[in-house]
Design a protein around this motif. Structure first.
Motif, short mmCIF file in Angstrom:
data_model
loop_
_atom_site.label_atom_id
_atom_site.label_comp_id
_atom_site.label_asym_id
_atom_site.label_seq_id
_atom_site.Cartn_x
_atom_site.Cartn_y
_atom_site.Cartn_z
N VAL A 139 -10.00 -12.95 -14.65
CA VAL A 139 -10.81 -12.02 -14.50
C VAL A 139 -9.94 -10.46 -15.22
O VAL A 139 -11.47 -9.94 -16.16
CB VAL A 139 -10.96 -11.73 -12.67
CG1 VAL A 139 -11.63 -10.09 -12.98
CG2 VAL A 139 -11.68 -12.62 -12.28
N LYS A 140 -9.12 -10.35 -15.25
CA LYS A 140 -8.25 -9.41 -15.42
C LYS A 140 -8.32 -10.01 -17.02
O LYS A 140 -8.59 -8.71 -17.89
CB LYS A 140 -6.57 -9.88 -16.15
CG LYS A 140 -6.35 -9.09 -13.76
CD LYS A 140 -5.02 -9.47 -13.77
CE LYS A 140 -4.81 -8.94 -12.31
NZ LYS A 140 -3.44 -8.81 -11.78
N LYS A 141 -8.68 -10.86 -17.85
CA LYS A 141 -9.07 -11.11 -19.35
C LYS A 141 -10.40 -11.06 -19.58
O LYS A 141 -10.36 -10.28 -20.63
CB LYS A 141 -8.48 -12.59 -19.65
CG LYS A 141 -9.07 -12.97 -20.98
CD LYS A 141 -8.45 -12.59 -21.75
CE LYS A 141 -8.75 -13.27 -23.44
NZ LYS A 141 -7.92 -12.38 -24.53
N VAL A 142 -11.33 -11.22 -18.77
CA VAL A 142 -12.37 -10.79 -19.16
C VAL A 142 -12.44 -9.62 -18.94
O VAL A 142 -13.76 -8.89 -19.64
CB VAL A 142 -13.64 -11.34 -17.47
CG1 VAL A 142 -15.04 -10.80 -18.23
CG2 VAL A 142 -13.93 -13.18 -18.45
N ILE A 143 -12.02 -8.64 -17.65
CA ILE A 143 -12.35 -7.15 -18.12
C ILE A 143 -11.64 -6.88 -19.32
O ILE A 143 -11.87 -5.65 -19.25
CB ILE A 143 -11.79 -6.65 -16.82
CG1 ILE A 143 -13.07 -6.89 -16.07
CG2 ILE A 143 -11.95 -5.27 -17.09
CD1 ILE A 143 -12.06 -6.54 -14.07
N ARG A 144 -11.03 -6.56 -19.76
CA ARG A 144 -9.95 -6.33 -21.34
C ARG A 144 -11.23 -6.51 -22.33
O ARG A 144 -11.03 -6.07 -22.98
CB ARG A 144 -8.81 -7.23 -21.51
CG ARG A 144 -7.54 -6.76 -20.63
CD ARG A 144 -6.07 -7.10 -21.00
NE ARG A 144 -6.42 -7.99 -21.66
CZ ARG A 144 -5.25 -9.24 -20.66
NH1 ARG A 144 -5.46 -8.52 -19.09
NH2 ARG A 144 -4.86 -9.90 -20.50
N LEU A 145 -11.62 -7.85 -21.93
CA LEU A 145 -12.49 -8.09 -23.47
C LEU A 145 -13.92 -6.74 -22.82
O LEU A 145 -14.23 -6.35 -24.34
CB LEU A 145 -13.53 -9.53 -23.36
CG LEU A 145 -12.45 -10.02 -23.82
CD1 LEU A 145 -13.07 -11.13 -23.04
CD2 LEU A 145 -12.29 -10.68 -25.21
N ILE A 146 -14.54 -6.90 -22.06
CA ILE A 146 -14.99 -5.17 -22.09
C ILE A 146 -14.88 -3.85 -22.18
O ILE A 146 -15.68 -3.75 -22.96
CB ILE A 146 -15.47 -5.48 -20.42
CG1 ILE A 146 -16.42 -6.96 -20.27
CG2 ILE A 146 -16.88 -4.31 -20.21
CD1 ILE A 146 -16.47 -6.75 -18.45
#
Length: 286
Positions: free
Chosen positions: A279-286
């Motif tokens: 989730v942390k990785k995905v939020i960084r992408l956003i």
């Protein structure tokens, strides 16, 4: 933001990752995450969301040509124009027929026919359902008509059926590297590949990596069921400089929860930690 979750083969845990990501991302982003089940041949995301309300269901149809043999001259021009070999013409028998299972509704035969012998009629393609699990922006499921081979056509309609105003769309792709997968991931901003540390898992991962590199879409890999096989997949990722997003170990208890459809209700603190890292990785992408 569109993120596709894909895998080169079935059984790697792609759906496990997809539904868990929807669950945990919905906690972080509230009602701004939508899950789209694009595995239209066998959609099973909804098996893990109990007491979920069906908001809307719509049947999807596609135009399929029919040939009027009274007008047809059996010249075979429509058959020659058909890229999918869906039209059979036998002049000696005055036979002309369209195979609905092979037809892609491209309309080429209608353009080719100079004798007004071809008309289009609606044919059932499948259905699109909207569900409200009580959190997130909802789940959309495409379900192909039994016996149909038009997965790509239904996925196209599925992706047209909602607006793109949500902050994050999660596409649960079909397994493999065929046309339905390409249609699902083609407009994704990022792809999460889910694989397993087995010879089969590595082989199919390599095929999928070749496909995604051809599409020029950023991606990373989640290795699921770690500990079952060998370390060849990790050597491959390192050699190819492919991002390893997370490693999720094999757990018999977690596999048991999956088989009972209790994936979301029975998440241990250990597995919560693994998914929170993704989730942390995905939020960084956003």
């Amino acid at each position: 933001m569109k993120i596709a979750i894909a895998s080169g083969k079935g059984g790697t845990g792609k759906t496990t990752v997809a539904v868990n990501l929807y669950y945990f991302l919905s906690k972080e982003l509230y009602n701004k995450v939508k899950l789209v089940d694009c595995d239209v041949e066998e959609p099973n995301d909804m098996l893990f969301f109990h007491n979920t309300e069906l908001d809307e269901k719509q049947d999807v149809f596609t135009p399929v040509p029919e040939i009027d043999t009274a007008k047809c001259t059996f010249c075979k021009k429509c058959s020659d124009w058909c890229e999918f070999n869906a039209i059979s013409i036998v002049k000696a028998l005055k036979f002309a027929e369209v195979n609905k299972d092979l037809c892609h509704s491209c309309g080429a035969c209608s353009v080719a026919c100079e004798f007004d012998a071809i008309t289009e009629h609606t044919h059932a393609l499948g259905s699109i359902s909207n569900y409200n699990p009580g959190f997130g922006a909802g789940i959309i499921e495409g379900r192909l008509e039994i016996g149909s081979s038009m997965q790509t056509s239904l996925i196209k309609e599925l992706k047209k059926s909602f607006n793109n105003n949500e902050d994050l769309l999660l596409f649960d792709a079909p397994p493999g590297t065929s046309c339905p997968v390409v249609e699902t991931v083609s407009d994704a901003d990022y792809i999460i590949l889910v694989s397993e540390p087995t010879p089969f898992g590595l082989y199919d991962l390599q095929l999928t990596v070749d496909l995604i590199q051809e599409l020029n879409i950023p991606f990373g890999v989640v290795v699921n069921k770690a500990g079952l096989g060998n370390n060849d997949i990790f050597d491959y990722l390192q050699q190819q400089q492919i991002e390893l997003i997370a490693t999720i170990p094999y757990s018999k208890n977690y596999a048991s929860s999956y088989s009972k459809g209790e994936l979301i209700e029975d998440i241990s603190d250990e597995f919560t930690g693994y998914y929170q890292n993704i989730v942390k990785k995905v939020i960084r992408l956003i």
